[in-house]
Scaffold this motif. Structure first.
Motif, PDB file in Angstrom:
ATOM      1  N   ASP A 180       0.820  -1.212   0.000  1.00 39.29           N
ATOM      2  CA  ASP A 180       0.000   0.000   0.000  1.00 39.29           C
ATOM      3  C   ASP A 180       0.858   1.268   0.000  1.00 39.29           C
ATOM      4  OD1 ASP A 180      -2.358   1.416   0.076  1.00 39.29           O
ATOM      5  OD2 ASP A 180      -3.004   0.666   2.022  1.00 39.29           O
ATOM      6  N   ASP A 181       0.278   2.359  -0.466  1.00 37.66           N
ATOM      7  CA  ASP A 181       0.876   3.694  -0.346  1.00 37.66           C
ATOM      8  C   ASP A 181       2.293   3.773  -0.886  1.00 37.66           C
ATOM      9  OD1 ASP A 181      -1.482   4.203   0.946  1.00 37.66           O
ATOM     10  OD2 ASP A 181      -0.626   4.165   2.960  1.00 37.66           O
ATOM     11  N   ASP A 203       0.663   5.426  -4.355  1.00 31.45           N
ATOM     12  CA  ASP A 203      -0.084   6.319  -3.460  1.00 31.45           C
ATOM     13  C   ASP A 203      -0.789   7.438  -4.210  1.00 31.45           C
ATOM     14  OD1 ASP A 203      -0.553   6.954  -0.539  1.00 31.45           O
ATOM     15  OD2 ASP A 203       0.117   8.900  -1.314  1.00 31.45           O
ATOM     16  N   GLU A 237      -3.892   4.495  -6.877  1.00 32.01           N
ATOM     17  CA  GLU A 237      -4.891   4.868  -5.867  1.00 32.01           C
ATOM     18  C   GLU A 237      -5.314   6.316  -6.037  1.00 32.01           C
ATOM     19  OE1 GLU A 237      -4.755   3.469  -1.691  1.00 32.01           O
ATOM     20  OE2 GLU A 237      -2.604   3.709  -1.993  1.00 32.01           O
TER      21      GLU A 237
END
Ligand code: C2E
Ligand code: MG
Ligand code: MG
Ligand code: MG
Length: 281
Positions: A180-181, A203, A237
């Motif tokens: 993630d990120d 991200d 994202e």
């Protein structure tokens, strides 16, 4: 703009602590109370294939509505729960809720459904994490193919052998791991090489300016290329506009998640949303 609304509606946990709790025990009680009284909800946000627009899966995002107080952002209360050592109670609820949602999808014959749950480094450190996680899947009879783990806060991950062993084990059980990120904080290109991950999530801070900032665009293109060369799939994202989506397609990105495609929704709204969309197998 919608983002601003969401942010201003979310109460700062620090204010909440000041006004409602005079000590740690009270905060713990608030979280226990929230668990017992079903104040938590798991929203689902679709992730889609850039080519074709089919839904690949969903990210589970926790929501806490304090009666009479409104929404408390997970960015406020998750770190507090981590510090207090009670994050596992919230996580346990999230895993169970994700399993219940998966069962609802399976009932409707979405056999390929995948729900991603967020797991922070703090949780991964807990001795019983893997056992509890696999245990929950077993209790609900969920196949590892239907659940995904999103690893957040990757600081520490790289250095710890036990973390890596746990991740290797989960992956050997058929659980997809998503990083993630990516591109924020301390995450480095080295993670892409050293962590046993299948998918990289770029991200939203990177995506925000890609259509106006050439350097940001070049960086994003390079990250996608490197990830692909290492055999990883890439999700962008925080995709909020059609222009971002089209540019990401040109840059070779595989999947998108963001307000442009769909916002996080309740399970009921998600099932309804799926009536107008196809799920990838
Ligand atoms: P994250 O895992 O990176 O989740 C993505 C965040 O971006 C979510 O915020 C989501 O609502 C938001 N988002 C999605 N699309 C867009 C968009 O197009 N534009 C913008 N501006 N934002 C978008 P949310 O739900 O407030 O969650 C914030 C963070 O809290 C998450 O970041 C994750 O780190 C953490 N979190 C959320 N749920 C859980 C959970 O169940 N467990 C744990 N440990 N952490 C969680
Ligand atoms: Mg996430
Ligand atoms: Mg993220
Ligand atoms: Mg985040």
């Amino acid at each position: 703009q919608a983002k601003e609304t969401g942010r201003s509606r979310a109460m700062r946990y620090s204010d909440f602590m000041e006004s409602n709790a005079s000590n740690i025990l009270e905060i713990q009680n608030n979280i226990r109370h929230a668990l017992d009284n079903e104040e938590f909800q798991l929203y689902l946000q679709p992730q889609a294939e850039l080519a074709g627009g089919k839904v690949i899966g969903f990210e589970g995002l926790i929501r806490w509505e304090l009666p009479g107080k409104g929404m408390v952002s997970p960015m406020e209360f998750i770190p507090v729960a981590e510090q207090l050592g009670i994050i596992h109670r919230i996580s346990q609820w999230v895993f169970q809720e994700a399993c219940r949602d998966i069962l609802l999808f399976l009932e409707k014959h979405y056999k390929g459904v995948k729900i991603a749950v967020n797991v922070s480094a703090v949780e991964l450190t807990r001795v019983n994490f893997v056992e509890d996680f696999m245990g929950t899947l077993g209790e609900y009879g969920i196949s590892p193919a239907n659940i995904t783990i999103e690893l957040t806060e990757t600081v520490l991950l790289e250095t710890s052998e036990s973390h890596l062993e746990r991740l290797d084990y989960l992956r050997s059980q058929g659980i997809e791991l998503h990083l993630d990120d990516f591109g924020t904080g301390y995450s480095s290109l080295n993670y892409l090489r050293s962590l046993p991950i299948d998918v990289v999530k770029i991200d939203q801070g990177f995506i925000r300016n890609i259509t106006v900032d050439k350097e940001q665009m070049h960086l994003t293109r390079s990250i996608i290329e490197i990830a692909h060369n290492l055999g990883k799939t890439v999700i962008a994202e925080g995709v909020e506009t059609k222009e971002q989506m089209e540019l990401l397609k040109e840059l070779g990105c595989d999947r998108v998640q963001g307000y442009f495609f769909a916002r996080p929704m309740t399970i009921a709204d998600t099932l309804q949303f799926m009536e107008g969309h196809e799920m990838a197998e």
